[in-house]
Enzyme design. Sequence first.
Site, PDB file in Angstrom:
ATOM      1  N   ASP A  68     -26.666  -4.878  15.289  1.00  0.00           N
ATOM      2  CA  ASP A  68     -27.754  -3.923  15.540  1.00  0.00           C
ATOM      3  C   ASP A  68     -28.342  -4.051  16.942  1.00  0.00           C
ATOM      4  O   ASP A  68     -29.288  -3.365  17.298  1.00  0.00           O
ATOM      5  CB  ASP A  68     -28.857  -4.083  14.493  1.00  0.00           C
ATOM      6  CG  ASP A  68     -29.428  -5.497  14.465  1.00  0.00           C
ATOM      7  OD1 ASP A  68     -29.094  -6.289  15.380  1.00  0.00           O
ATOM      8  OD2 ASP A  68     -30.191  -5.823  13.544  1.00  0.00           O
ATOM      9  N   ARG A  89     -34.157 -13.788  30.066  1.00  0.00           N
ATOM     10  CA  ARG A  89     -33.521 -15.045  30.452  1.00  0.00           C
ATOM     11  C   ARG A  89     -32.803 -14.904  31.791  1.00  0.00           C
ATOM     12  O   ARG A  89     -32.483 -13.786  32.224  1.00  0.00           O
ATOM     13  CB  ARG A  89     -32.581 -15.532  29.343  1.00  0.00           C
ATOM     14  CG  ARG A  89     -31.449 -14.572  29.014  1.00  0.00           C
ATOM     15  CD  ARG A  89     -30.614 -15.068  27.843  1.00  0.00           C
ATOM     16  NE  ARG A  89     -29.320 -14.396  27.792  1.00  0.00           N
ATOM     17  CZ  ARG A  89     -28.328 -14.709  26.993  1.00  0.00           C
ATOM     18  NH1 ARG A  89     -28.445 -15.719  26.149  1.00  0.00           N
ATOM     19  NH2 ARG A  89     -27.186 -14.048  27.020  1.00  0.00           N
ATOM     20  N   LYS A 110     -32.296 -10.358  26.153  1.00  0.00           N
ATOM     21  CA  LYS A 110     -31.461 -10.595  24.964  1.00  0.00           C
ATOM     22  C   LYS A 110     -32.204 -10.090  23.735  1.00  0.00           C
ATOM     23  O   LYS A 110     -33.364 -10.445  23.514  1.00  0.00           O
ATOM     24  CB  LYS A 110     -31.149 -12.082  24.813  1.00  0.00           C
ATOM     25  CG  LYS A 110     -30.262 -12.355  23.610  1.00  0.00           C
ATOM     26  CD  LYS A 110     -29.675 -13.738  23.618  1.00  0.00           C
ATOM     27  CE  LYS A 110     -28.818 -13.948  22.373  1.00  0.00           C
ATOM     28  NZ  LYS A 110     -28.247 -15.279  22.324  1.00  0.00           N
ATOM     29  N   ASP A 140     -16.289 -17.809  24.895  1.00  0.00           N
ATOM     30  CA  ASP A 140     -17.236 -16.791  25.373  1.00  0.00           C
ATOM     31  C   ASP A 140     -18.632 -17.377  25.571  1.00  0.00           C
ATOM     32  O   ASP A 140     -19.498 -16.724  26.156  1.00  0.00           O
ATOM     33  CB  ASP A 140     -17.293 -15.599  24.408  1.00  0.00           C
ATOM     34  CG  ASP A 140     -17.542 -16.019  22.977  1.00  0.00           C
ATOM     35  OD1 ASP A 140     -16.701 -16.760  22.440  1.00  0.00           O
ATOM     36  OD2 ASP A 140     -18.573 -15.642  22.405  1.00  0.00           O
ATOM     37  N   ASN A 141     -18.848 -18.591  25.096  1.00  0.00           N
ATOM     38  CA  ASN A 141     -20.152 -19.229  25.286  1.00  0.00           C
ATOM     39  C   ASN A 141     -20.098 -20.351  26.319  1.00  0.00           C
ATOM     40  O   ASN A 141     -21.028 -21.144  26.421  1.00  0.00           O
ATOM     41  CB  ASN A 141     -20.662 -19.787  23.954  1.00  0.00           C
ATOM     42  CG  ASN A 141     -21.046 -18.680  22.986  1.00  0.00           C
ATOM     43  OD1 ASN A 141     -21.359 -17.567  23.407  1.00  0.00           O
ATOM     44  ND2 ASN A 141     -21.016 -18.966  21.703  1.00  0.00           N
ATOM     45  N   ARG A 144     -25.782  -7.466  22.615  1.00  0.00           N
ATOM     46  CA  ARG A 144     -27.225  -7.261  22.461  1.00  0.00           C
ATOM     47  C   ARG A 144     -27.999  -7.806  23.663  1.00  0.00           C
ATOM     48  O   ARG A 144     -29.156  -8.192  23.571  1.00  0.00           O
ATOM     49  CB  ARG A 144     -27.717  -7.920  21.190  1.00  0.00           C
ATOM     50  CG  ARG A 144     -27.314  -9.383  21.084  1.00  0.00           C
ATOM     51  CD  ARG A 144     -27.944 -10.002  19.902  1.00  0.00           C
ATOM     52  NE  ARG A 144     -27.319 -11.284  19.606  1.00  0.00           N
ATOM     53  CZ  ARG A 144     -27.774 -12.116  18.707  1.00  0.00           C
ATOM     54  NH1 ARG A 144     -28.839 -11.817  18.023  1.00  0.00           N
ATOM     55  NH2 ARG A 144     -27.162 -13.251  18.497  1.00  0.00           N
TER      56      ARG A 144
HETATM   57  P1  AMP Z   1     -23.085 -14.882  19.772  1.00  0.00           P
HETATM   58  O1  AMP Z   1     -22.789 -15.487  18.440  1.00  0.00           O
HETATM   59  O2  AMP Z   1     -24.551 -14.603  19.968  1.00  0.00           O
HETATM   60  O3  AMP Z   1     -22.497 -15.664  20.901  1.00  0.00           O
HETATM   61  O4  AMP Z   1     -22.419 -13.442  19.755  1.00  0.00           O
HETATM   62  C1  AMP Z   1     -21.037 -13.176  19.723  1.00  0.00           C
HETATM   63  C2  AMP Z   1     -20.820 -11.716  19.978  1.00  0.00           C
HETATM   64  O5  AMP Z   1     -21.439 -10.917  18.966  1.00  0.00           O
HETATM   65  C3  AMP Z   1     -21.416 -11.193  21.263  1.00  0.00           C
HETATM   66  O6  AMP Z   1     -20.657 -10.130  21.672  1.00  0.00           O
HETATM   67  C4  AMP Z   1     -22.770 -10.749  20.845  1.00  0.00           C
HETATM   68  O7  AMP Z   1     -23.337  -9.937  21.780  1.00  0.00           O
HETATM   69  C5  AMP Z   1     -22.430 -10.088  19.523  1.00  0.00           C
HETATM   70  N1  AMP Z   1     -23.591 -10.054  18.636  1.00  0.00           N
HETATM   71  C6  AMP Z   1     -24.135 -11.066  17.967  1.00  0.00           C
HETATM   72  N2  AMP Z   1     -25.203 -10.641  17.277  1.00  0.00           N
HETATM   73  C7  AMP Z   1     -25.332  -9.321  17.515  1.00  0.00           C
HETATM   74  C8  AMP Z   1     -26.244  -8.300  17.113  1.00  0.00           C
HETATM   75  N3  AMP Z   1     -27.266  -8.556  16.311  1.00  0.00           N
HETATM   76  N4  AMP Z   1     -26.046  -7.050  17.575  1.00  0.00           N
HETATM   77  C9  AMP Z   1     -25.034  -6.765  18.384  1.00  0.00           C
HETATM   78  N5  AMP Z   1     -24.148  -7.677  18.804  1.00  0.00           N
HETATM   79  C10 AMP Z   1     -24.284  -8.938  18.378  1.00  0.00           C
HETATM   80 MG    MG Z   2     -22.440 -15.723  22.891  1.00  0.00          MG
END
Ligand code: AMP
Ligand code: MG
Length: 579
Positions: A198, A256, A186, A333-334, A166
């Site tokens: 989404d 960002r 983002k 990944d973070n 996203r």
């Molecule tokens: P995060 O927890 O934000 O580090 O996200 C982990 C993974 O899930 C990443 O690939 C994000 O881009 C994806 N992701 C998290 N929330 C969404 C969302 N609402 N729509 C699409 N991808 C998401």
């Molecule tokens: Mg992430």
Amino acid sequence: MSNLHTLLVFALVAAASFTPVHLLEFCQSSDHSCHSPDKTASDAGKSRWNMNVSNLIQDLDLFSMSCKKLIEAFPVDEVDGNFVRIVKNCIFSKSIPTPLKGPLRLAAVSKDVIEGILNLDMAVTQSDEFLHYASGGRLLPGSVPLAHRYGGHQFGYWAGQLGDGRAHSLGQYTNRKGEVWELQLKGSGKTPYSRSGDGRAVIRSSVREFLCSEAMHFLGVPTSRAASLILSDEPVMRDQFYDGNAKTERGAVVLRLAKSWFRIGSVEILAQSGEIDLLRKLLNFVIEEHFSSINSDDPDKYLVFYSTVVNETAHLIAQWMSVGFAHGVCNTDNFSLLSVTIDYGPFGFMDSYNPNFVPNTSDDEGRYSIGAQANVGLFNLEKLLTALSPVLSKTQQKEAKIILKGYVNIYQMRIHQLFKAKLGLLGEKEDDDYLIAFLLKMMEDTQSDFTMTFRQLSEVSAQQLHNKNFTQTWALEDLSSHELLSDWLSMYLLRLSGQQNYSDLDRQDRMKNVNPRYVLRNWMAESAIRKAEINDFSEVELLHHILSFPFVTQETAEEAGYAARPPVWAERLKVSCSS
Ligand code: AMP
Ligand code: MG
């Protein structure tokens, strides 16, 4: 004593040359009040943003960014379109942001980023154009939006392809200082990596990312930055606590910036897929662009790169610990390859000192508790080493393992330095670690507030410490219920009295410059979010301003209770991964 030892392993921090960013900036502006903690926030603001405003870009159409380097350096996904798929043999996929549905509102903007990094006149942020550019409705000149393919270990297990689900990278901007920044939106819609998501982000998580990344910068912690926060009326469904109570929230987009958004997971996905030529290409690019001290002809360059990441990651986590910050989701990944804090989700600043503090209510096992972060850093660096192995010789792999073994020492050293600074200790004394661990143990026993205990130790005089005069200092009052406080104070005062060349006022000044009075506590963010959700951005703005000067006592912050005991309702607050 063994208890105290354990505390030192995970809870202490230190920095080779710990100078918070805000201090560097004050100093560079040749402001002699650099060392005066009593200077007002508005004075400090003037010096920080003292630049020739007429030189700033006043027309967004003249703002030019480039995607050339990123696109030319790597093969781009051959498949077109925003549909979800497994992607191979590339670093990026072209992906067009989905414009947020209006009306759009600018909830917050960072003057420091807009002027200081992007060289834009703040006036441009007030235009309709800006709302569209900064929310994905229009593309900035030169921008080719890209979604990055990466993988990662999540909660200890390989999760396969993740990627920017996203987020859209808009390209790089080279500013007048010659710095290259990669801009990202983002919450800007679906990409090939959206899995079942989404592509959107909601107001609460976006307010938190905007405020926290800026606050971390002014605390002196390496971090991505945030330029703007735009809210829409677009409905987004979220089950905030994963309890079956999904409800409609509103979409938001954060603009960002980071010098690079590459993560440990960026390297892992290539190694896991056996794309070794591309892995080499990515590493060469990262080294060339971001590790200028590494010679690209050096046969050991990947080893030196690894050693730098190990070192910087240890330093970063130590800095998190020194301000009581728990990231919440320390998956590979973070974790940035440049060792800056990225991907703010269910993070938290701890109130009462508790090594088991877990900010993320979805983290049932406390894998990412604040006290576990140093160990998790080690785990993530092990995963990075595994991913680098295909480009390392057997000898280099052995050396890399030795480098990784050094991580704990680097972390301990940094903890030691940072916490010594938090206590105003100069030079080295044998019992310094003991003094620090002793204090932390008392704080844990009495549930004293982490931020304010250190801050109030900075604000009281040695005489007050001697007399245990803590009537105006609520955190120290809590601490004083500990039966061993007198013993600790005697030790501490004795240690301070050995610093004869420095006055007690010097000590207080030094300590006030490293112990913030204000951090983004959950309840503060929550209060600002509740208002933002009804289009009242006053508290977002107030917090943004106050947290830009976290070491300076500010009247408005005091009136708002930001340095007071957290309200009782703060204890009931929960933050989950849902965002
Ligand atoms: P995060 O927890 O934000 O580090 O996200 C982990 C993974 O899930 C990443 O690939 C994000 O881009 C994806 N992701 C998290 N929330 C969404 C969302 N609402 N729509 C699409 N991808 C998401
Ligand atoms: Mg992430």
